[in-house]
Each structure stands twice: as structure tokens, then as C-alpha cells.
Design a protein around this motif. Structure first.
Motif, PDB file in Angstrom:
ATOM      1  N   UNK A 264       0.261 -37.250 -17.716  1.00 31.24           N
ATOM      2  CA  UNK A 264       0.539 -37.746 -15.993  1.00 31.24           C
ATOM      3  C   UNK A 264       1.044 -36.014 -15.727  1.00 31.24           C
ATOM      4  N   UNK A 265       2.008 -36.611 -15.734  1.00 33.22           N
ATOM      5  CA  UNK A 265       3.024 -35.114 -15.267  1.00 33.22           C
ATOM      6  C   UNK A 265       2.584 -33.660 -15.224  1.00 33.22           C
ATOM      7  N   UNK A 266       1.955 -33.607 -15.699  1.00 30.79           N
ATOM      8  CA  UNK A 266       1.323 -31.867 -16.012  1.00 30.79           C
ATOM      9  C   UNK A 266       0.226 -31.600 -15.618  1.00 30.79           C
ATOM     10  N   UNK A 267      -0.558 -33.315 -15.228  1.00 31.57           N
ATOM     11  CA  UNK A 267      -1.924 -32.894 -15.249  1.00 31.57           C
ATOM     12  C   UNK A 267      -1.612 -33.189 -13.419  1.00 31.57           C
ATOM     13  N   UNK A 268      -0.337 -33.850 -13.321  1.00 29.02           N
ATOM     14  CA  UNK A 268       0.027 -33.964 -11.560  1.00 29.02           C
ATOM     15  C   UNK A 268       0.286 -32.483 -11.140  1.00 29.02           C
ATOM     16  N   UNK A 269       0.786 -31.761 -11.992  1.00 25.83           N
ATOM     17  CA  UNK A 269       1.622 -30.434 -11.267  1.00 25.83           C
ATOM     18  C   UNK A 269       0.443 -29.572 -11.640  1.00 25.83           C
ATOM     19  N   UNK A 270      -0.278 -29.807 -12.065  1.00 29.44           N
ATOM     20  CA  UNK A 270      -1.949 -28.622 -11.862  1.00 29.44           C
ATOM     21  C   UNK A 270      -2.369 -28.218 -12.909  1.00 29.44           C
ATOM     22  N   UNK A 271      -1.948 -29.480 -14.000  1.00 29.18           N
ATOM     23  CA  UNK A 271      -2.757 -28.531 -15.766  1.00 29.18           C
ATOM     24  C   UNK A 271      -4.073 -29.344 -16.002  1.00 29.18           C
ATOM     25  N   UNK A 272      -5.211 -28.798 -15.993  1.00 29.60           N
ATOM     26  CA  UNK A 272      -6.428 -29.987 -16.563  1.00 29.60           C
ATOM     27  C   UNK A 272      -6.372 -30.486 -17.536  1.00 29.60           C
ATOM     28  N   UNK A 273      -6.954 -31.300 -17.772  1.00 30.95           N
ATOM     29  CA  UNK A 273      -7.321 -32.352 -18.797  1.00 30.95           C
ATOM     30  C   UNK A 273      -8.133 -31.549 -19.496  1.00 30.95           C
ATOM     31  N   UNK A 274      -7.739 -31.553 -20.944  1.00 33.72           N
ATOM     32  CA  UNK A 274      -8.282 -30.241 -21.868  1.00 33.72           C
ATOM     33  C   UNK A 274      -7.703 -28.524 -21.812  1.00 33.72           C
ATOM     34  N   UNK A 275      -6.373 -28.370 -21.250  1.00 35.51           N
ATOM     35  CA  UNK A 275      -5.768 -27.330 -20.784  1.00 35.51           C
ATOM     36  C   UNK A 275      -4.230 -27.954 -21.715  1.00 35.51           C
ATOM     37  N   UNK A 276      -4.050 -28.577 -21.886  1.00 41.56           N
ATOM     38  CA  UNK A 276      -2.871 -29.093 -22.801  1.00 41.56           C
ATOM     39  C   UNK A 276      -3.255 -30.128 -23.354  1.00 41.56           C
ATOM     40  N   UNK A 277      -2.267 -29.849 -24.581  1.00 36.09           N
ATOM     41  CA  UNK A 277      -2.259 -31.194 -26.200  1.00 36.09           C
ATOM     42  C   UNK A 277      -1.190 -32.108 -26.092  1.00 36.09           C
ATOM     43  N   UNK A 278      -0.903 -33.096 -26.137  1.00 40.06           N
ATOM     44  CA  UNK A 278       0.984 -33.132 -26.535  1.00 40.06           C
ATOM     45  C   UNK A 278       0.259 -33.980 -28.474  1.00 40.06           C
ATOM     46  N   UNK A 279       1.121 -33.168 -28.746  1.00 35.68           N
ATOM     47  CA  UNK A 279       1.493 -33.552 -30.651  1.00 35.68           C
ATOM     48  C   UNK A 279       2.518 -34.582 -30.465  1.00 35.68           C
ATOM     49  N   UNK A 280       2.307 -35.637 -31.701  1.00 34.69           N
ATOM     50  CA  UNK A 280       2.854 -36.415 -31.428  1.00 34.69           C
ATOM     51  C   UNK A 280       3.104 -36.336 -33.226  1.00 34.69           C
ATOM     52  N   UNK A 281       4.488 -37.105 -33.658  1.00 33.97           N
ATOM     53  CA  UNK A 281       4.997 -37.183 -35.023  1.00 33.97           C
ATOM     54  C   UNK A 281       6.489 -38.404 -34.840  1.00 33.97           C
ATOM     55  N   UNK A 282       6.309 -38.543 -36.165  1.00 38.19           N
ATOM     56  CA  UNK A 282       7.483 -39.382 -36.373  1.00 38.19           C
ATOM     57  C   UNK A 282       8.816 -39.047 -37.656  1.00 38.19           C
ATOM     58  N   UNK A 283       9.571 -38.777 -37.449  1.00 41.79           N
ATOM     59  CA  UNK A 283      11.021 -38.301 -38.599  1.00 41.79           C
ATOM     60  C   UNK A 283      11.278 -39.170 -39.273  1.00 41.79           C
ATOM     61  N   UNK A 284      10.892 -40.472 -39.242  1.00 47.91           N
ATOM     62  CA  UNK A 284      10.361 -41.527 -40.316  1.00 47.91           C
ATOM     63  C   UNK A 284      10.019 -41.742 -41.167  1.00 47.91           C
ATOM     64  N   UNK A 285       8.825 -41.029 -41.234  1.00 45.45           N
ATOM     65  CA  UNK A 285       7.705 -40.192 -41.942  1.00 45.45           C
ATOM     66  C   UNK A 285       8.188 -40.275 -42.349  1.00 45.45           C
ATOM     67  N   UNK A 286       8.456 -38.175 -41.727  1.00 44.38           N
ATOM     68  CA  UNK A 286       8.969 -37.492 -42.938  1.00 44.38           C
ATOM     69  C   UNK A 286      10.303 -37.246 -43.031  1.00 44.38           C
ATOM     70  N   UNK A 287      11.425 -38.486 -43.087  1.00 42.70           N
ATOM     71  CA  UNK A 287      11.966 -38.778 -44.152  1.00 42.70           C
ATOM     72  C   UNK A 287      11.432 -39.694 -45.307  1.00 42.70           C
TER      73      UNK A 287
END
Lengths: 502, 502
Positions: free
Chosen positions: A156-179
Motif C-alpha cells: 500500500x505504501x509503495x502504491x501510495x507513493x506512486x509505484x503502480x501495481x505491476x511495477x513492483x513485486x514483494x517476494x516472501x520467504x521464511x527462515x524457518x523453512x531454510x533452517x
């Protein structure tokens, strides 16, 4: 009194690696940060401004860039012998603030912080020793909902600042999975968590370099080691081929949907309890984000994101901009990462002995600002003031009155207060990016009129003009009744702001 | 791997003399500064954010408080052996910036700056080693119109920030007039300007203490010296009675109108060329201000204002608040000075060798903020968010959806993400200064309703409530259809914000 020998003059220079910010550089950054913190505030986060100076012992040794040589802080000894330092990020101070004030703070404590941080590092092109960070963290909640909230809020913050949907991607992971994957690969033993710590650190940093080194480079670092183009050798984690295969399988575990990715991760973590917990957390986060309409077009589970920072203990996330920009040599390249964060449960414990769950994100302010400029989302040139020229030095009061009238009507305006003829005054107005200049000589005064000039049109000629008479001959200049000053200047500004010249 | 011996835990404390700012402390200051800089910007001043770190040689020895012991900066040695320091004000960096960038800056250069400064001083009650300043300066104009502009802009800024006309007074003087009086008193010789410098410094600081020491105290300091209540002796300027009389006549030269005051000052400076120039500048400034409607009810010529700072060379000005507040012991006292400044022509010359005229003002941010709070001009308690309680841990997605709906309607809202029963959740909402809490248990969910609660009414009882049933029995709570959540919360907020309970 005898005069001292004259000392040499001091040099007028910022220290090495520091810089100043002028005009629009300041206001554009402030405008962007206001857009971001507006979103944080709406989510119930409170502002915190901690002191820029901390004790060295409170800051601890959590500098984020473990690979970088000469990492360090600006530190000095106080008069009472204690060591003080400038903060190097906004997370270490948050841990100190939370430990110090925890009895007075709500629990969970959601806070955002914006401000400069300082790094005592070798400066480089575009890399300064003072720069802004903008963080949001939730301290005191172990719930995956807190991680999901931060990820959603970042979008929401990126979009409110002016980055359009499709112009950014948030990638998510979990260290416990890596462990869990580390367990499956035999470099983490739940019964002896300290064993293989060095190897795990190498694995972590190797995965974090996937973008840069490619799969073969990462495989080399997982095994014996790697010699880079400069000939420098980096020691590897010493994993066998089977072990490395498990890790590489993890890195490549991203599937078309979050559910498929999670299913693949469950296979990879095998019997690891921590690994299963991590997958379950990822599923919960993805479900909460889905409920908010934040699907994989905005936030995606991607096991190749691990983040190099040692202190993360659960979810990790990173926002990258997906469009290309031209680099300084005109070549297109991906813009890359502008924000990152994750869950860290150890920072407050340093002070209190009790583990306090926390999760948060930091936005790279300068990078995001550069991206918004590249996308044309910042008004390229902030409007300069209307400049009232001072033809007649004895009538500054009249000119100030004009500027005051314009300001009272909401128009930024100033009187020229330097010395020089009309040509010099117009050059000044040009340097100020003034949209309009106002002139009233004795002749105009007598006739009850003023001249107003559209400088956007006339600026190119201004350098050659020395007298009022020449100046009047230019186009885009109007003689108007003095009484109509505000109305006519406003009309000229509106024409200048319009799509075509009026 | 052998475990290291456990080190003692770091202390979670701000360094001595530093503090943190939370929530409304941050937003209220930002709101006040936005009001001030809005005025500066409208006057054509551009923002400048210089680096917080300067070389020690660039900062120089211009610390403003010449009387204070242990004056100093926080300094350390960089890796290349040069000494760096945190800026102690915003004026010394401006001089460095102007000298460094003068070829790229407009001339005159009007700039404003807002930010923290650092003083390595003994902290005391209410006195911190990091605090905010807010400055506006014009560099490159010797015109009294530049001084008049700053004074008028200061008045406009104070009023825009919420200080009513009549609640402040800007007092104006000119160092050249004081120098003229010094000539008349025989402690300044235009032919040998260095002679008697020490005596003049004592005279300057003595006049600056008139408020505190009274006329007798100042007279003592003009003569042999003065023993204060603690027994400490301050050496005097060594003036004879006739000389002191001239100085005291200057201090008491304020008359009913600016014209009368200037006439009196002309008598006092006698044949001094510099003195006459100073009086003439005061007259010009007063005339320009009169033209703007800024008469002696807002800005007044007052020869008792000299300002202790050594570097001023012309006009000096000071804004004081004229209303009384209660001190910490409940006694009424005048609020006193909140801003000051003046003309200084020597700061840039340090770097370039060329005198560059400059004039500017600095607002004491913390003092002005305290004044606005004392006058009730700051919304006492910033509104906390609507808190959506989490009755059912498995339905966080539903609660997040409610918060998202409220935010989309412009209402600040968050979901409780900690652990604990309803009583604990309501205590949390209370600590957050939440105006409204939302609750939806399984029963409500089944019936398609939610409970909303006006916490301003109910907060006092909240501490005793442990169950959802008790909570429903309270007044100021409504059961509403889930579909009406946004509309009903908005209505409850409007009632809470109204003059009477709804």
C-alpha cells in the motif's frame, strides 16, 4: 593588541562521503515520505524519533552488511568515558527504545521511523555515509498476521507513493523453512544448534547472491568455494553434491501458485519440525494477504529470497521494482530492490534476557526516490517563486507590497534584493526557475500599470537583455493595470501550467 | 564450538542528555514546522538540508553561547586523520554550503533549514544535547530590506503556527548603533577597531543580561564588576560613570514610536558615522515593515536588544511571547524569547576571503512548541486508531478486512495482534487512545452483526472487565449490522469529536 598571524582559510567542503540536499531534493523526498508514513499511520503505526546518538554498547554488533569490509560506526568517547556513536540503522535503536520504555508502550508496539543513519564506510559513487531510512516494525507479536500486515502495508505504501501495481513485486520467504532445508541437508542439528553455524552462514550469503552469481556461482560457494573475476577466492560451505542439491532445490522451489510452492517446500524440509512450522507460517501469511486482495501479482512466495542479514528468525520479505531503467551508460537494467525486512526475535533479548518477537521493513529512501523520478512521478521541476524585480531601489516598499499581495493570494513570491540591472535581475529569476517576473519602473508607476512576463517563454533570451526597453519588446510580456496584479499573474501561471502555451 | 562466556547485558538507555520522541511529540512538532516553513516557502525561500557531519575546521569557533563553560561539539577523527563533528547549529553549515556552492546558487540565496543540532554540553533539566532548530537566512543581500523581510516573515510564521497577534513582540535593534554608542562612550576607535575589544564584549554581554540582572546589575558589569548571589565574581568592562551613562542611555532609548526612538538614538551616537548608518538602517526597516502593516504592536525598535552572539554586524532581532504561563511550581512567568537572529557579514568570509552580507533568524523549536501547547493550540491528544479486537484467533482475516474497510474510508484502524482476553485487548485499546473498539465474536458473526464501543466513554471501566458479556453491558456500546461498519464507526467518531457526548 598585536594581531595574530593570519591562519589559512578553512576549506568549504562537506566531509568525504557526505553531501547537501537543495530545494526540490528536500521537498520531493519529504513528499514521498509523507505518502509512505500516511499509510503507516492509517494502519495504527505511531511515529518514533529516537536520538541520533546511542551508546556503543546499546547499538551492539548488528551491522546489516556482514560481507562488507570496514563496516563500522562513527564513534567517540564522551566526557564520562562512555563510548557514543551515531546510529547505523533504525532497528537497533528500536530494540533499545522498546527495552527502555516497554512498560509505557502498548503491546504489541507498532511504530514507524524516518530519519538519517550514518555508516563509517568507504564512500563510493552514489554511496554516502549519511542517508535516510524509513522503517515500520511491530514489536511484541509473534503472529504471522503481523508479518502479513507489514507486507500488505508495504504494498500500500509503495502504491501510495506512486509505484503502480505491476511495477513492483514483494517476494516472501521464511527462515524457518531454510533452517528445515538445512536440517534435511545435514548442516543443522536441532539437538546442537551451534554446530555448523559457519557453514550455514556461508549457505545463507551464497543464496542471497543468486541474482549476481547465478546458479553455478551459488553451487560453487555451497561446495569448495569460488574464485571471482578479480581472482579473489571465497571459501565455500563444504557441502557435498547431495547436500548442495537439496539447497538448490529449495532456491528453485517457486511454483506457479503459493499453494504449489508450499507443497514443494513441505517435501524439501522433510521431517524438520522447524521447517514445517515455517511452511505453515507462509501459508497463513499468504491466506491473510489473499483475503486483502493481495495476490501473487503483488506478493509472491519465493524461496530464493533469504536476505543476508543474520538476525532474521522467521518471515523475510523484499520488494523489488520490476521495470527497467537506463543506467548511467544508457543500458537498460532492472531497477531491483527498494525495501526489505523480516522477523527478528533476538534484538530486544540482548537487553532484557526475554525473547520479544518483532517484524519489520525498511525502505531504501534514496533508491525509491530515484525510481519515482525515473518514472516521472515527481514534478520534475518544483515551481520557483514569482520574482518582483526591483527597478527602483527607493521603492522596495512598493515591491514588497506586490509580493505580499501575491502571497496573500497563495502565490509564492519574492522581491529581488540583490544589486544589478534588469538583465541581472532576470538572470536571477531564471536561476530561481521563476514562472513569472513582475516589473514596475517609474514610468509604469506613473501610469498605474505593471509589466508581467512569462519567463518560461522568455528565459532563453534573458541573458542578452540589458535594459527595460529591450525587455518590453519580448513576447510573452503583458502590461496590466496595477490593480489587476494578482488576477493577471494567476492567469499567466495557469497558462504556463497548461498543456499548451496560452 | 566452545561457547563464549556470556557477556553482561547492554543497558537499554539513551546516552546522557539525549531523549526519544514518541507519537504526538513527533507529529505535533512536524505540524508546527510545516506551518512555519509554509510561510518561508511562500516568501521564496528554498529548503536546504546540509549534512549533519562537518569538518571541524569548517564549523569554526562560532558557538553561540560565549558565556557557557564546556561549550563544544561532538567530534571524532576520521580514518584519513581529519577531524569531523556534528553541527552545533544551522548557520555555520550555511556559511560552508554557500562558500562551497556559491557559483551554482542564486544570488541572493534565500534558504530555510530544519533539523537537529548537537551540543556537547552538560545536560540539565529540559536541556538536551540534541535539539531542533528552524532557520531562515538571506545570504548575499546587504539591503535593510532583507532584514525587514526576515522580521516580517518571522511575524507571519509565528501567526501561521498559531501565536495570535498581541501574544508576541519582535524587538529590533542594530549593532552599528551600539557601535556608535561605544564610539561616543570612548570604547571604540574607528581608526583602531581592535582596541578595547574585550571591554566591548563585556558591555555587549552585560546589556544582553538586562532582563535577568536589572539596571543595577548591568551598571556594575559596565564598571568594576559584579558578585552574583553564589559569590562568583564577574569582571566588569571598567567604564567610568560618564561612559556607563551613555551606554545606559542607549539601553533605555526606547520611546513611544519608532521615529522618536530613532531620533533619540541619533543624539546618542553623536558624530559616529557607523552609528548614524545604523540608525538610518533601523528607519528603513521600520518604514518597510510599516508598509506591510507590521507596526509597533508586532515589531518594535528596542535598543535594549543586543543579542550576546559576537558575530552580528548590523540588525539584530528577537521574538518574545508576551503571555504568561505557569512554571513547574505553578508560578506565573513571562514565556520569553522563542526566536532571534540578525545580520552577520563575516561567516562566509572565513572561507572565501570576501565579505558576504547575510541576515537570518533561528526559531527555538522546542520552546515554541511548548508555548503552543500551553496555549492549547495543539490538539492535546492525537487520535489513536480504531482498534478491531481479535476475539477469535482463527478469524484474523475477517478482522483485517474490517480494518482495511475502515482505512479505505479514511479512518485510522488496526487489528489487535497480541495475546490475551477481551479485558487485555481493551486495556491495549485504552493505551492506544483508541476512540472506538470493534468486536465480532462467533455469535455476532453468525448473526451478521458487530459491536462498536465508544472508548472515550467507557475507558474508565475497562480495567475491570474480563469477559465479553460484561463488556456488552456497558453504555456507549452499539450492536450494528456488519454491513454498516464504516458508516456507524464514522458516526461514533463524529459524536466523540463533537462538543457534547452524543
Amino acid at each position: 593588541m598585536a594581531k595574530d598571524k593570519k591562519p589559512r582559510r578553512p576549506r568549504a567542503e562537506t566531509p568525504r562521503g557526505f553531501r547537501d540536499y537543495f530545494g526540490a531534493e528536500v521537498t520531493e523526498r519529504a513528499a514521498m515520505l509523507a505518502k509512505i508514513t500516511e499509510v503507516y499511520h492509517a494502519h495504527g503505526f505511531d511515529p518514533l524519533e529516537s536520538s541520533a546518538v546511542e551508546t556503543v554498547e546499546a547499538l551492539g554488533k548488528f551491522l546489516p552488511d556482514v560481507d562488507r569490509p570496514n563496516e563500522g560506526v562513527f564513534a567517540w568517547q564522551d566526557e564520562d568515558e562512555s563510548w557514543l556513536a551515531l546510529r547505523y540503522d533504525l532497528t537497533a535503536p528500536l530494540a533499545r527504545v522498546y527495552a527502555q520504555h516497554r512498560n509505557d508502550l502498548p503491546n504489541p508496539y507498532r511504530r514507524y521511523a524516518v530519519g538519517p543513519v550514518w555508516r563509517n564506510e568507504k564512500p563510493g559513487p552514489g554511496r554516502f555515509r549519511q542517508f535516510y531510512q524509513c522503517d515500520a516494525d511491530t514489536v511484541g507479536s509473534a503472529s504471522p498476521a503481523a508479518d502479513a500486515e507489514i507486507c500488505g502495508m508495504l504494498a500500500a505504501a509503495l502504491e501510495n507513493a506512486g509505484i503502480a501495481p505491476g511495477d513492483y513485486l514483494i517476494r516472501l520467504n521464511n527462515r524457518k523453512v531454510l533452517n528445515g532445508v538445512m536440517e534435511a541437508a545435514g548442516v543443522l542439528d536441532p539437538a546442537d544448534p551451534e554446530a555448523h553455524a559457519a557453514a550455514r552462514g556461508i549457505v545463507l550469503r551464497a543464496i542471497d547472491k543468486l541474482d549476481r552469481l547465478g546458479e553455478a556461482g551459488v553451487r560453487a560457494l555451497l561446495g569448495e568455494g569460488r574464485k571471482d573475476d578479480s581472482g579473489d577466492y571465497t571459501k565455500g560451505a563444504g557441502l557435498g553434491a547431495d547436500q548442495a542439491e537439496i539447497v538448490m532445490g529449495f532456491v528453485a522451489a517457486r511454483r506457479d501458485t503459493g499453494a504449489e510452492t508450499c507443497a514443494r517446500l513441505r517435501e524439501l524440509v522433510g521431517a524438520s519440525v522447524q521447517g514445517a512450522e515455517g511452511v505453515s507460517e507462509l501459508e497463513q501469511i499468504a491466506e491473510l494477504l489473499d483475503r486483502q486482495g493481495l495476490g501473487p501479482d503483488r506478493i509472491v512466495i519465493d524461496p530464493s529470497v533469504v536476505r543476508g542479514l543474520g538476525y532474521y528468525t522467521g518471515a523475510v520479505y523484499e520488494a523489488e521494482l520490476t521495470f527497467e531503467i537506463l543506467d548511467e551508460k544508457g543500458r537498460p537494467r532492472q531497477f531491483g530492490s527498494v525495501a526489505g525486512g523480516g522477523r527478528y526475535d533476538g534484538l530486544v533479548k540482548r537487553f532484557t534476557g526475554q525473547a520479544v518477537p518483532a517484524t519489520g521493513v525498511s525502505i531504501g529512501v534514496d533508491r525509491l526516490l530515484a525510481a519515482l523520478r525515473a518514472k516521472g512521478r515527481m514534478s520534475a521541476e518544483a515551481a520557483g517563486p514569482v520574482v518582483v524585480t526591483a527597478m527602483d531601489r527607493d521603492r522596495l516598499g512598493d515591491y514588497q507590497a506586490m509580493a505580499a499581495e501575491l502571497r496573500a493570494a497563495g502565490i509564492r513570491a519574492e522581491v529581488f534584493l540583490g544589486g544589478g540591472n534588469m538583465g541581472k535581475q532576470l538572470k536571477y529569476a531564471d536561476k530561481r526557475a521563476a514562472p513569472v517576473a513582475v516589473i514596475e519602473g517609474g514610468d509604469e508607476k506613473d501610469r498605474g500599470v505593471v509589466q508581467i512576463k512569462d519567463l518560461a517563454l522568455g528565459a532563453r533570451l534573458a541573458a542578452d537583455i540589458e535594459t527595460n526597453e529591450d525587455w518590453k519588446a519580448q513576447p510573452a510580456q503583458m502590461e496590466i493595470p496595477r490593480a489587476e496584479l494578482v488576477a493577471q499573474v494567476r492567469a499567466m501561471l495557469a497558462r504556463a501550467a497548461g498543456p499548451a502555451e496560452g
